[in-house]
Design an enzyme around this catalytic site. Structure first.
Site: not given
Ligand code: EPU
Length: 421
Positions: A22-23, A117, A122, A308, A400
């Protein structure tokens, strides 16, 4: 709203396919803005976040088409808009990365600040400093960033990052690829996703050297070409399933997982008593019978232990023998899973950036609430290992970042299903 229902206690056995990262994918999608030729991304994860990025790109004039299998075709023949409004940026921070490519290609852009968030404040100061080092004039007002390039376009420059930010490194690379001359990024992030973006930009005609080290050099070009690029495997999805297998005392091959991308995690898991080894086209993870041992970890930029995977590792440590100390150094508020894990019987106390996890012999299922993407999946791991039923609410967080989560887990024996009532 959907819920995930897990009947815990089943060992995971078999093979789990690992999707594209994803990233990485989100930044590779932003790179499609740099060329008027078609870009094809293979091994694209089908996720809420990638669809969301696709919506934003479509608003900017990019044609976005899902191809066969895991392909995504993007074509930014012309840029229809250089404005990314709040509604399209606030939900997902990676959308902010369209600023650099729009600015580099069109000479100006107006993009909403992504805002804070759940896991921390961030800010984007490092992103903006990087663009300024390439000659951009930046104004921030009323929640928007207005950026302008000099008359002849962005110019290569030296970007010295005070912190090896992943997003700022990628943003600098994206803009520098269409800036005149060479750019050098010092103290660059070294994550595998950076190397993936470097490979794509190089194939588009802007040579990038040094990705994966702390100094990256980019030879900017006045025009880039189209490309077909294979998205790197998701090391965080890999870490997540590895920890799920370990938590259930299972034995699985993670298909397509790259051994080299998770070494800090493998060390910690091996210290905890889990078997982890390179296997045919992936990584094998197994734990047969023996109780887990507590291991301390501290999150660090790559190649350190990934933030993560911190929540998922904590889920494993709840069942270890002894006390594990988990330090989070990347984000200031990334322990929201801790109180939810205690609902399943875990013994965790949080003191600032440190969580102390005292292992318990067993967890018991309970209803829990997902708070962010990685926190949610740590609850799934704990639920798989717990006795009885766990219900994970607010599943949209999981969607997500995890492709076909229930299918991948039930494919190797988990009792997990989604209910939407
Ligand atoms: N930071 C600043 N100023 C900046 C940029 C970052 O102060 O201009 C700070 C952040 O506030 C944070 C730290 O630096 O405390 C690290 O941020 P970084 O920029 O390295 O992370 P990111 O690019 O915002 C990406 C991933 C995150 C992952 C981090 C660290 C994407 C879309 N996101 O975020 O992934 O945790 O790198 O590896 O690539 C996730 O997938 O769940 C996730 C949060």
């Amino acid at each position: 709203m959907d819920r995930i229902i897990i009947q815990g206690g089943a060992r995971l056995e078999g093979r789990i396919p690992i999707s594209g990262a994803k990233n990485s994918a989100l930044k590779l999608m932003a790179a499609a803005l740099l060329t008027d030729e078609p870009v094809t991304l293979a091994n694209m994860p089908r996720l809420a976040d990638s669809r969301f990025m696709g919506h934003l790109l479509a608003e900017l004039g990019v044609s976005v088409e899902e191809g066969d299998g895991a392909e995504l075709r993007l074509h930014a023949a012309t840029i229809a808009a250089t404005y990314a409004p709040y509604d399209l940026v606030r939900k997902m921070r990676a959308t902010f990365n369209v600023l650099g490519p729009l600015l580099a290609r069109e000479g100006h852009a107006r993009v909403s600040l992504p805002g804070g968030c759940a896991i921390g404040a961030r800010p984007v100061d490092l992103h903006l400093k990087a663009l300024e080092a390439l000659g951009a004039q930046i104004e921030v007002s009323e929640g928007y960033v207005d950026a302008k390039a000099p008359a002849g376009g962005l110019v290569g420059g030296e970007i010295d990052l005070p912190f090896a930010s992943v997003g700022a490194t990628e943003h600098a690379m994206l803009a520098a690829a269409l800036a005149r001359g060479e750019s050098v990024i010092e103290n660059a992030a070294c994550e595998p996703e950076i190397a993936d973006l470097a490979a794509m930009l190089t194939a588009m005609g802007a040579p990038v050297e040094g990705a994966g080290s702390s100094t990256i050099r980019i030879q900017g070009q006045s025009r880039l070409k189209g490309v077909r690029h294979h998205v790197v495997g998701d090391r965080i999805e890999t870490a997540t399933y590895a920890l799920a297998v370990a938590a259930t005392g299972g034995d699985c091959i993670l298909d397509g997982a790259q051994w080299a991308h998770n070494k800090a995690l493998w060390r910690a898991m091996i210290d905890a008593g889990v078997t982890v080894e390179p296997a045919d086209q992936g990584v094998r993870v197994a734990r047969n019978g023996a109780r887990l041992q507590a291991v301390d970890i501290e999150t660090q930029p790559y190649p350190g232990f990934p933030t993560d995977a911190q929540a998922q590792f904590m889920a494993l440590m709840t069942l270890a023998e002894g006390t594990s100390v988990i330090r989070e150094t990347i984000f200031e508020n990334r322990f929201m899973h801790a109180p939810e894990l205690t609902r399943l019987g875990a013994d965790i106390s949080v003191h600032g950036s440190e969580a102390v996890v005292r292992g318990v012999p067993r967890l018991r299922g309970a209803p829990v609430m997902a708070t962010d993407l990685r926190a949610s999946v740590s609850l799934v791991i704990a639920g798989l290992a717990a006795e009885g039923e766990t219900v994970v609410n607010r599943v949209y967080h999981l969607d997500r970042g995890f492709e076909r989560l229930e299918a991948k887990l039930s494919g190797c024996g988990a009792h997990i299903e989604r209910r939407s009532d």
